[in-house]
Design a protein around this motif. Structure first.
Motif, PDB file in Angstrom:
ATOM      1  N   ALA A  36      71.842  75.308  53.816  1.00 32.73           N
ATOM      2  CA  ALA A  36      72.494  74.236  54.575  1.00 32.73           C
ATOM      3  C   ALA A  36      72.695  74.640  56.029  1.00 32.73           C
ATOM      4  O   ALA A  36      72.391  73.871  56.952  1.00 32.73           O
ATOM      5  N   TYR A  41      73.117  71.759  58.567  1.00 28.13           N
ATOM      6  CA  TYR A  41      74.212  71.059  57.888  1.00 28.13           C
ATOM      7  C   TYR A  41      75.394  72.011  57.850  1.00 28.13           C
ATOM      8  O   TYR A  41      75.349  73.050  57.190  1.00 28.13           O
ATOM      9  N   VAL A  43      78.544  73.837  56.933  1.00 30.14           N
ATOM     10  CA  VAL A  43      79.413  74.045  55.774  1.00 30.14           C
ATOM     11  C   VAL A  43      80.505  75.058  56.083  1.00 30.14           C
ATOM     12  O   VAL A  43      81.279  75.423  55.212  1.00 30.14           O
ATOM     13  N   GLN A  53      77.369  68.275  47.051  1.00 27.51           N
ATOM     14  CA  GLN A  53      77.528  67.829  48.433  1.00 27.51           C
ATOM     15  C   GLN A  53      76.562  68.581  49.353  1.00 27.51           C
ATOM     16  O   GLN A  53      75.959  67.993  50.252  1.00 27.51           O
ATOM     17  N   MET A  54      76.398  69.875  49.122  1.00 28.75           N
ATOM     18  CA  MET A  54      75.464  70.656  49.943  1.00 28.75           C
ATOM     19  C   MET A  54      74.024  70.200  49.714  1.00 28.75           C
ATOM     20  O   MET A  54      73.246  70.086  50.659  1.00 28.75           O
ATOM     21  N   GLY A  57      73.575  67.034  51.620  1.00 29.08           N
ATOM     22  CA  GLY A  57      73.520  67.326  53.045  1.00 29.08           C
ATOM     23  C   GLY A  57      72.199  67.946  53.463  1.00 29.08           C
ATOM     24  O   GLY A  57      71.650  67.623  54.525  1.00 29.08           O
ATOM     25  N   TRP A  60      69.567  65.251  53.553  1.00 32.35           N
ATOM     26  CA  TRP A  60      69.745  64.427  54.745  1.00 32.35           C
ATOM     27  C   TRP A  60      69.200  65.141  55.978  1.00 32.35           C
ATOM     28  O   TRP A  60      68.486  64.547  56.782  1.00 32.35           O
ATOM     29  N   ARG A  61      69.508  66.438  56.118  1.00 30.70           N
ATOM     30  CA  ARG A  61      69.095  67.178  57.316  1.00 30.70           C
ATOM     31  C   ARG A  61      67.585  67.411  57.376  1.00 30.70           C
ATOM     32  O   ARG A  61      67.027  67.547  58.452  1.00 30.70           O
ATOM     33  N   GLU A  68      73.505  60.808  54.947  1.00 28.68           N
ATOM     34  CA  GLU A  68      74.054  61.770  53.994  1.00 28.68           C
ATOM     35  C   GLU A  68      74.607  61.052  52.767  1.00 28.68           C
ATOM     36  O   GLU A  68      74.432  61.500  51.638  1.00 28.68           O
ATOM     37  N   ASP A  73      72.439  63.748  45.094  1.00 28.38           N
ATOM     38  CA  ASP A  73      73.141  65.032  45.004  1.00 28.38           C
ATOM     39  C   ASP A  73      72.720  65.827  43.772  1.00 28.38           C
ATOM     40  O   ASP A  73      73.300  66.847  43.459  1.00 28.38           O
TER      41      ASP A  73
END
Length: 96
Positions: A36, A41, A43, A53-54, A57, A60-61, A68, A73
């Motif tokens: 991440a 991203y 964290v 969640q990671m 993320g 998304w990145r 996001e 997930d």
């Protein structure tokens, strides 16, 4: 021949400074945090986010999702791993 999921995970681990694993294993929370951070991203601010969640993320990145909130997930698919590996090392995208 296309790399296996295990080979992709180990390649990603190596790119973020983690140890490769001899057995096929999902990413640990610490490995996800390293990935991440490497893809941009954040964290590090506050309590550690959950693994799900990671993963969202990271997706998304690396542009696997427009937002996001819309990112899946769940566990990474082979296609997700290929996109992450290419994002971390663009040479892999060119077959070098």
């Amino acid at each position: 021949m296309s790399p296996t999921v295990h080979e992709l995970r180990n390649g990603i681990r190596a790119e973020v400074g983690r140890f490769e694993r001899e057995v096929d294993a999902q990413f640990t929370k610490e490995e996800l945090a390293a990935i991440a951070n490497e893809v941009g991203y954040d964290v590090d601010g506050g309590p550690s986010p959950s693994k799900s969640q990671m993963r969202a993320g990271i997706r998304w990145r690396v542009e696997l999702s427009e937002t996001e909130a819309a990112a899946s997930d769940g566990p990474f698919t082979k296609g997700d791993l290929e996109a992450i590996a290419s994002h971390l090392d663009p040479e892999t995208a060119r077959g070098a």
